[in-house]
Design an enzyme around this catalytic site. Structure first.
Site, PDB file in Angstrom:
ATOM      1  N   ARG A 268       0.844  -1.187   0.000  1.00  0.00           N
ATOM      2  CA  ARG A 268       0.000   0.000   0.000  1.00  0.00           C
ATOM      3  C   ARG A 268       0.886   1.246   0.000  1.00  0.00           C
ATOM      4  NH1 ARG A 268      -1.712   0.733   4.469  1.00  0.00           N
ATOM      5  NH2 ARG A 268      -1.172  -1.154   5.639  1.00  0.00           N
TER       6      ARG A 268
ATOM      7  N   TYR B  99      -0.785  -3.891  -7.033  1.00  0.00           N
ATOM      8  CA  TYR B  99      -0.684  -4.572  -5.740  1.00  0.00           C
ATOM      9  C   TYR B  99      -2.056  -4.660  -5.069  1.00  0.00           C
ATOM     10  CZ  TYR B  99      -0.108  -5.176  -0.770  1.00  0.00           C
ATOM     11  OH  TYR B  99      -0.262  -5.612   0.519  1.00  0.00           O
TER      12      TYR B  99
ATOM     13  N   LYS C 215      -9.452  -2.688   1.329  1.00  0.00           N
ATOM     14  CA  LYS C 215      -9.281  -1.511   2.185  1.00  0.00           C
ATOM     15  C   LYS C 215     -10.081  -0.309   1.677  1.00  0.00           C
ATOM     16  CE  LYS C 215      -6.097  -3.828   4.496  1.00  0.00           C
ATOM     17  NZ  LYS C 215      -6.399  -4.550   5.725  1.00  0.00           N
TER      18      LYS C 215
ATOM     19  N   HIS D  38     -11.056  -2.552  11.115  1.00  0.00           N
ATOM     20  CA  HIS D  38      -9.915  -3.374  10.725  1.00  0.00           C
ATOM     21  C   HIS D  38      -9.731  -4.446  11.793  1.00  0.00           C
ATOM     22  CE1 HIS D  38      -5.341  -3.421   9.627  1.00  0.00           C
ATOM     23  NE2 HIS D  38      -5.998  -4.313   8.938  1.00  0.00           N
TER      24      HIS D  38
ATOM     25  N   SER E 251      -1.523  -4.209  10.496  1.00  0.00           N
ATOM     26  CA  SER E 251      -1.097  -5.253   9.565  1.00  0.00           C
ATOM     27  C   SER E 251       0.214  -5.881  10.036  1.00  0.00           C
ATOM     28  CB  SER E 251      -0.911  -4.669   8.166  1.00  0.00           C
ATOM     29  OG  SER E 251      -2.143  -4.231   7.639  1.00  0.00           O
TER      30      SER E 251
ATOM     31  N   CYS F 132       0.718  -7.898  12.487  1.00  0.00           N
ATOM     32  CA  CYS F 132       0.862  -8.004  13.944  1.00  0.00           C
ATOM     33  C   CYS F 132       0.138  -9.220  14.507  1.00  0.00           C
ATOM     34  CB  CYS F 132       0.352  -6.729  14.617  1.00  0.00           C
ATOM     35  SG  CYS F 132       1.477  -5.330  14.476  1.00  0.00           S
TER      36      CYS F 132
ATOM     37  N   ASP G 162      -9.451 -10.081   9.016  1.00  0.00           N
ATOM     38  CA  ASP G 162      -8.962  -8.741   8.690  1.00  0.00           C
ATOM     39  C   ASP G 162      -9.972  -7.622   8.876  1.00  0.00           C
ATOM     40  OD1 ASP G 162      -6.819  -7.077   7.803  1.00  0.00           O
ATOM     41  OD2 ASP G 162      -7.727  -6.971   5.821  1.00  0.00           O
TER      42      ASP G 162
ATOM     43  N   ARG H 249       2.445 -12.069  -0.036  1.00  0.00           N
ATOM     44  CA  ARG H 249       1.088 -12.421   0.380  1.00  0.00           C
ATOM     45  C   ARG H 249       0.629 -13.770  -0.160  1.00  0.00           C
ATOM     46  NH1 ARG H 249      -1.737  -8.621   3.857  1.00  0.00           N
ATOM     47  NH2 ARG H 249      -0.291  -6.867   3.963  1.00  0.00           N
TER      48      ARG H 249
END
Length: 642
Positions: A104, A253, A262, A282, A304, A306, A329, A424
């Site tokens: 991002r 991406y 998002k 989130h 993200s 974590c 998510d 990913r």
């Protein structure tokens, strides 16, 4: 119809050639869709036609989400050199992007409204704002005028009808994404509910408009890297809340191009939630059942990388406990008629960070991604598999590794990671062996607790409970964590990341806090308890104080007991902490220093108060709700009495 597109159409009539708007077999041999544009809902057809007049694709394909269509798209990407098969697994694929298009791009992500303060707080004079980027409608119009006209020349425009959430659920929303990327289509098929049934459900209603282009019309003016079309120098990801519209240009991406994620589910979603009185967050959603068969659902917000996916798919070490995954998510949450907060996972798949995922850290994820998965920017092995940091002990030592940058015979001594830190996996949620039976319940699952957390190496206990809802909102507002690789930030810097939403707020953070506070005022609500967790505290030697992963079930056990009303907590300066000996450590192999793990150092927390106050004053300024400022004063007073 988008007024931005209308402006394009009017200003560029003399420049734009007429395009064949019938749904045809594309130049890339996709079979014709079973419908044509005239059979689309009127508003969808108008959106497609007006967009096509401006971006000038060679052909248009309305996606039906079928397996045959997906096979054709994969074959197309194979021909273009974008994707390669991983023969070690069942229907798994590897994509390597341009190294300049890997995450991002927060600095190029904007919200456009007439009133700047509607989007972001006005920071203290002389301070750069960190809570989003605002762009005036005029400046956005100019930016898009420079990019969108002709951007799909030589390519196919794919029309993706998709539902965020179970099709037909009262909590779900529908979007239409227009894209020139087959990678996006294949990924959106995994991440959303996509196809003709969405159009049938939509009918003549409004929808969220999502326009995406890689920004590389044909013929190309410069060679591609890894056969990956993108335009990093011109990338912009823009949101227009007044029209529920997204324009993304220049990046392929996932976080920038899978616009249901998002862009829609969080940025536009948070705005819709404010208008309609619900929450778009989130957050992961999990169900946990204890040894007595009592099941509760928990939502949790972490930045993200974590550990959201690890927690959502946790394999508990406590005997008799079971965790089931609803989502890893994003959560859309709304109070029902009985005052219960109910949540759905609006997504249909997992778009997880690969490095660090292994059979030790997340065996459930490893089982989930063994088939029907698209991997992006991971390394590959000579036996047809994947590799990333964390899989060293699970990879055949005789297998040769090719890094995500194409370096063959990669070793640790190569000086660069094998997989990109933000590489990913994109995999269907229904494949998860512990997917919750109610994960597609149109009414959602009832939420009993909300967790906030992040990477805090010092000072923050393993778990504590907020005193009440207002204090819980403050806990979320004051979240801090080490920066992650999911965005373009470098290094391990402790950053403020309120509600783990800092990159995703669709509107002014101060107003967002007021919206959360307003939930308490709804009639007859049964508010979830709020907690803060920190799996990442370290000792003076730099070693983790808590083993984490499956052992985190012991933290959830304490939370469940609190929800059930057990007397297992004691008051502290920062919230309710577990009483001595209230934490279930039975069977834990590691020798845990519980005293240090739950300590609340006065000097650390006085500095924490100062840092939070500075952040609020500089970043939120006059938009900080009185209730949140008051909670900070109360915290300082309690810490001073330590």
């Amino acid at each position: 119809m988008s007024s931005l597109i209308c402006r394009f159409s009017k200003s560029l009539v003399s420049k734009c050639k007429a395009v064949n708007l019938a749904v045809t077999s594309s130049v890339h041999n996709l079979q014709p869709a079973r419908t044509d544009l005239n059979r689309l809902p009127t508003k969808v057809r108008q959106y497609v036609e007006s967009s096509a007049r401006v971006c000038q694709p060679d052909s248009i394909h309305v996606c039906d989400g079928s397996e045959s269509e997906n096979v054709q798209l994969i074959n197309l990407m194979k021909q273009q050199g974008i994707i390669e098969q991983l023969p070690k697994y069942d229907n798994c694929w590897l994509v390597r992007t341009d190294p300049n298009d890997v995450a991002r791009v927060e600095s190029r992500t904007v919200i456009s409204t007439k009133d700047r303060r509607e989007t972001i707080p006005i920071p203290k004079e002389g301070v750069k704002g960190q809570l989003g980027n605002w762009l005036s409608p005029e400046d956005l119009q100019n930016a898009l005028n420079e990019r969108i006209p002709g951007c799909m020349k030589g390519r196919t425009m794919y029309v993706i009808p998709y539902s965020m959430g179970p099709v037909g659920s009262p909590l779900s929303k529908i979007g239409i994404e227009l894209t020139d990327s087959p990678y996006v289509v294949a990924s959106m098929r995994i991440m959303t509910r996509m196809g003709r049934d969405v159009l049938e459900t939509l009918g003549q209603e409004d929808f969220v408009k999502c326009f995406h282009s890689v920004g590389a019309p044909l013929p190309l003016t410069k060679p591609l890297v890894n056969n990956w079309p993108c335009n990093p120098q011109q990338t912009i990801i823009s949101h227009i809340p007044d029209r529920n519209e997204v324009f993304s240009y220049g990046s392929g991406y996932g976080g920038n191009s899978l616009l249901g994620k998002k862009c829609f589910a969080l940025r536009i979603g948070s705005i819709l939630a404010k208008r309609e009185g619900w929450l778009a967050e989130h957050m992961l959603i999990l169900g946990i059942t204890n040894r007595n068969g009592v099941k509760k659902y928990i939502a949790a917000a972490f930045p993200s990388a974590c550990g959201k996916t690890n927690l959502a798919m946790m394999k508990p070490t406590l005997p008799g406990y079971k965790v089931e995954c609803v989502g890893d998510d994003i959560a859309w949450m709304k109070f029902d008629s009985e005052g219960r907060l109910r949540a759905i996972n609006p997504e249909n798949g997992f778009f997880g960070v690969a490095p660090g995922t292994s059979n030790k850290t997340n065996p459930i994820a490893m089982q989930t991604i063994a088939k029907n998965t698209i991997f992006t920017n991971v390394a590959k092995t000579s036996d047809g598999g994947v590799f990333w940091e964390g899989l060293e002990k699970e990879t055949d030592s005789n297998a040769k590794i090719t890094s995500w940058l194409g370096q063959e015979d990669w070793t640790k001594e190569s000086g660069k990671p094998a997989a990109h830190p933000n590489s990913r996996f994109c995999t269907p949620a229904k494949q998860c062996p512990i997917i919750d039976s109610a994960w597609e319940d149109p009414q959602g699952v009832p939420i009993d607790a909300i967790l906030f957390g992040g990477r805090r190496p010092k000072g923050v206990p393993l778990v504590y409970e907020a005193f009440d809802w207002k204090h819980g909102v403050f806990v979320g507002a004051s979240m801090r964590s080490e920066a992650t690789a999911a965005a373009e930030f470098k290094g391990k810097v402790i950053m403020h990341d309120p509600f783990a939403m800092r990159p995703f707020f669709g509107y002014n953070f101060g107003h967002y806090l007021s919206h959360w506070l307003s939930m308490e005022k709804k009639p007859n609500v049964k508010l979830p308890r709020i907690y803060h967790v920190n799996w990442f505290r370290r000792d003076d030697k730099g070693d983790f104080l808590w083993p984490g992963f499956g052992e985190n079930s012991r933290v959830l056990d304490w939370i469940l007991r609190r929800i059930e009303g057990e007397d297992v907590a004691q008051e502290s300066a920062i919230g309710f902490l577990p009483k001595p000996d209230a934490f279930n450590l039975k069977g834990l192999e590691d020798n845990i220093n519980m005293r240090e793990l739950f300590s609340v150092p006065k000097d650390f927390w006085l500095q924490e108060v100062a840092d939070i106050r500075k952040y609020f004053e500089e970043q939120v300024n006059d938009d900080l709700p009185f209730e949140v400022a008051s909670e900070l004063e109360k915290l300082e007073d309690r810490v001073n009495r330590l």
